[in-house]
Design a protein around this motif. Structure first.
Motif, PDB file in Angstrom:
ATOM      1  N   LYS A   1       0.867  -1.173   0.000  1.00 25.97           N
ATOM      2  CA  LYS A   1       0.000   0.000   0.000  1.00 25.97           C
ATOM      3  C   LYS A   1       0.903   1.221   0.000  1.00 25.97           C
ATOM      4  O   LYS A   1       1.962   1.221   0.603  1.00 25.97           O
ATOM      5  N   SER A   2       0.460   2.275  -0.680  1.00 24.73           N
ATOM      6  CA  SER A   2       1.237   3.508  -0.726  1.00 24.73           C
ATOM      7  C   SER A   2       0.410   4.645  -0.154  1.00 24.73           C
ATOM      8  O   SER A   2      -0.793   4.723  -0.381  1.00 24.73           O
ATOM      9  N   GLN A   3       1.032   5.483   0.588  1.00 24.73           N
ATOM     10  CA  GLN A   3       0.344   6.656   1.105  1.00 24.73           C
ATOM     11  C   GLN A   3       1.316   7.816   1.122  1.00 24.73           C
ATOM     12  O   GLN A   3       2.521   7.634   1.164  1.00 24.73           O
ATOM     13  N   VAL A   4       0.764   9.031   1.070  1.00 22.46           N
ATOM     14  CA  VAL A   4       1.573  10.239   1.132  1.00 22.46           C
ATOM     15  C   VAL A   4       1.327  10.886   2.481  1.00 22.46           C
ATOM     16  O   VAL A   4       0.194  11.075   2.892  1.00 22.46           O
ATOM     17  N   ILE A   5       2.399  11.221   3.154  1.00 22.22           N
ATOM     18  CA  ILE A   5       2.294  11.903   4.441  1.00 22.22           C
ATOM     19  C   ILE A   5       2.845  13.307   4.266  1.00 22.22           C
ATOM     20  O   ILE A   5       3.964  13.498   3.786  1.00 22.22           O
ATOM     21  N   LEU A   6       2.058  14.274   4.649  1.00 24.58           N
ATOM     22  CA  LEU A   6       2.479  15.658   4.576  1.00 24.58           C
ATOM     23  C   LEU A   6       3.288  15.992   5.819  1.00 24.58           C
ATOM     24  O   LEU A   6       2.828  15.782   6.937  1.00 24.58           O
ATOM     25  N   ILE A   7       4.479  16.476   5.625  1.00 24.05           N
ATOM     26  CA  ILE A   7       5.342  16.779   6.753  1.00 24.05           C
ATOM     27  C   ILE A   7       4.846  18.021   7.491  1.00 24.05           C
ATOM     28  O   ILE A   7       4.757  18.054   8.683  1.00 24.05           O
ATOM     29  N   LYS A   8       4.489  19.053   6.744  1.00 22.52           N
ATOM     30  CA  LYS A   8       4.170  20.323   7.366  1.00 22.52           C
ATOM     31  C   LYS A   8       3.402  21.166   6.357  1.00 22.52           C
ATOM     32  O   LYS A   8       3.710  21.146   5.182  1.00 22.52           O
ATOM     33  N   ASN A   9       2.389  21.893   6.788  1.00 25.84           N
ATOM     34  CA  ASN A   9       1.688  22.855   5.940  1.00 25.84           C
ATOM     35  C   ASN A   9       1.708  24.190   6.654  1.00 25.84           C
ATOM     36  O   ASN A   9       0.983  24.382   7.630  1.00 25.84           O
TER      37      ASN A   9
ATOM     38  N   VAL B   1      11.703  14.424  -1.514  1.00 29.40           N
ATOM     39  CA  VAL B   1      10.794  13.282  -1.471  1.00 29.40           C
ATOM     40  C   VAL B   1      11.555  12.167  -0.774  1.00 29.40           C
ATOM     41  O   VAL B   1      12.635  11.788  -1.206  1.00 29.40           O
ATOM     42  N   THR B   2      11.011  11.670   0.318  1.00 28.23           N
ATOM     43  CA  THR B   2      11.656  10.565   1.026  1.00 28.23           C
ATOM     44  C   THR B   2      10.709   9.374   1.039  1.00 28.23           C
ATOM     45  O   THR B   2       9.497   9.534   1.000  1.00 28.23           O
TER      46      THR B   2
ATOM     47  N   LEU C   1       6.560  14.325   1.033  1.00 26.86           N
ATOM     48  CA  LEU C   1       6.833  15.415   0.108  1.00 26.86           C
ATOM     49  C   LEU C   1       7.014  16.692   0.912  1.00 26.86           C
ATOM     50  O   LEU C   1       6.202  16.991   1.791  1.00 26.86           O
ATOM     51  N   TYR C   2       8.025  17.449   0.599  1.00 33.21           N
ATOM     52  CA  TYR C   2       8.299  18.660   1.358  1.00 33.21           C
ATOM     53  C   TYR C   2       8.883  19.726   0.448  1.00 33.21           C
ATOM     54  O   TYR C   2       9.820  19.470  -0.296  1.00 33.21           O
ATOM     55  N   TYR C   3       8.286  20.910   0.495  1.00 38.92           N
ATOM     56  CA  TYR C   3       8.755  22.062  -0.273  1.00 38.92           C
ATOM     57  C   TYR C   3       8.869  23.235   0.686  1.00 38.92           C
ATOM     58  O   TYR C   3       7.965  23.484   1.485  1.00 38.92           O
TER      59      TYR C   3
ATOM     60  N   GLY D   1       5.615  22.950   2.929  1.00 38.79           N
ATOM     61  CA  GLY D   1       4.605  21.902   2.804  1.00 38.79           C
ATOM     62  C   GLY D   1       4.671  21.152   1.501  1.00 38.79           C
ATOM     63  O   GLY D   1       5.671  21.179   0.787  1.00 38.79           O
ATOM     64  N   ASP D   2       3.585  20.483   1.186  1.00 31.49           N
ATOM     65  CA  ASP D   2       3.465  19.662  -0.012  1.00 31.49           C
ATOM     66  C   ASP D   2       3.138  20.542  -1.212  1.00 31.49           C
ATOM     67  O   ASP D   2       2.080  21.159  -1.243  1.00 31.49           O
ATOM     68  N   PRO D   3       4.004  20.613  -2.217  1.00 36.05           N
ATOM     69  CA  PRO D   3       3.752  21.484  -3.357  1.00 36.05           C
ATOM     70  C   PRO D   3       2.611  21.006  -4.253  1.00 36.05           C
ATOM     71  O   PRO D   3       2.086  21.779  -5.049  1.00 36.05           O
ATOM     72  N   SER D   4       2.203  19.760  -4.123  1.00 32.89           N
ATOM     73  CA  SER D   4       1.110  19.261  -4.953  1.00 32.89           C
ATOM     74  C   SER D   4      -0.254  19.607  -4.361  1.00 32.89           C
ATOM     75  O   SER D   4      -1.279  19.459  -5.013  1.00 32.89           O
TER      76      SER D   4
END
Length: 180
Positions: free
Chosen positions: A6-14, A105-106, A125-127, A154-157
């Motif tokens: 399973k794949s998921q995206v975790i946002l580090i910070k917004n 991207v880690t 994802l982190y920008y 945060g996440d640029p997407s």
């Protein structure tokens, strides 16, 4: 024994931070704004999204906008700016990076202790970017009347930054009576 991934995206910070540095009064009605940006690819994506959002919001206020990307760096931007026709615009809004963008991207994998074995892949994802946003009266000698420090983490997407910054700019420009 079967396994699945399973794949998921975790946002580090917004996080978005906007701090006005200058807000002078002007004696013109802004009915046309040329929006300009400078920066590398990731920054360009974020600023294109911000331009789209602002253009839609300003259009509802009967303000015509046009957008131009001036290049990856200040040297390119100065050359491109000289080629632009700024006639017909009352103001120029410039999005200028203050520092290099940080984009990462880690990936990490984990195994849950159950049958069947489930492997989880997580992408972070982190920008991070700081900008100097500047507003100028258009003309032969553009005169800066407003500027602010803007920081995005945060996440640029995700368009969290686009909406938050766009709404904050519209609010500030209305407060200072640059737009109605």
């Amino acid at each position: 024994m079967s396994s699945s991934i399973k794949s998921q995206v975790i946002l580090i910070k917004n996080h978005v931070y906007v701090e006005e540095k200058q807000a002078d009064s002007i004696n013109i009605k802004l009915d046309s704004i040329l929006i300009l940006s400078v920066g590398p690819s990731t920054t360009r994506i974020v600023l294109n999204d911000l331009n789209d959002y602002l253009s839609k919001k300003l259009s509802k206020k009967k303000i015509f906008t046009s957008y131009a990307y001036l290049g990856r760096n200040i040297t390119d931007a100065k050359k491109e700016f000289k080629l632009l026709n700024t006639d017909g615009y009352k103001a120029i809004l410039l999005f200028l990076p203050k520092d290099s963008a940080f984009f990462e991207v880690t990936h990490s994998y984990s195994n849950r202790d159950r049958e069947p074995v489930v492997w989880t892949r997580t992408e972070n994802l982190y920008y991070e970017q700081a900008f100097d946003f500047r507003f100028y009266k258009a003309g032969q000698n553009p005169e800066k009347f407003w500027n602010a420090l803007v920081e995005i983490d945060g996440d640029p997407s995700d368009n969290f930054a686009t909406k938050k910054i766009g709404n904050k700019l519209i609010s500030l420009f209305t407060k200072h009576k640059y737009i109605q």
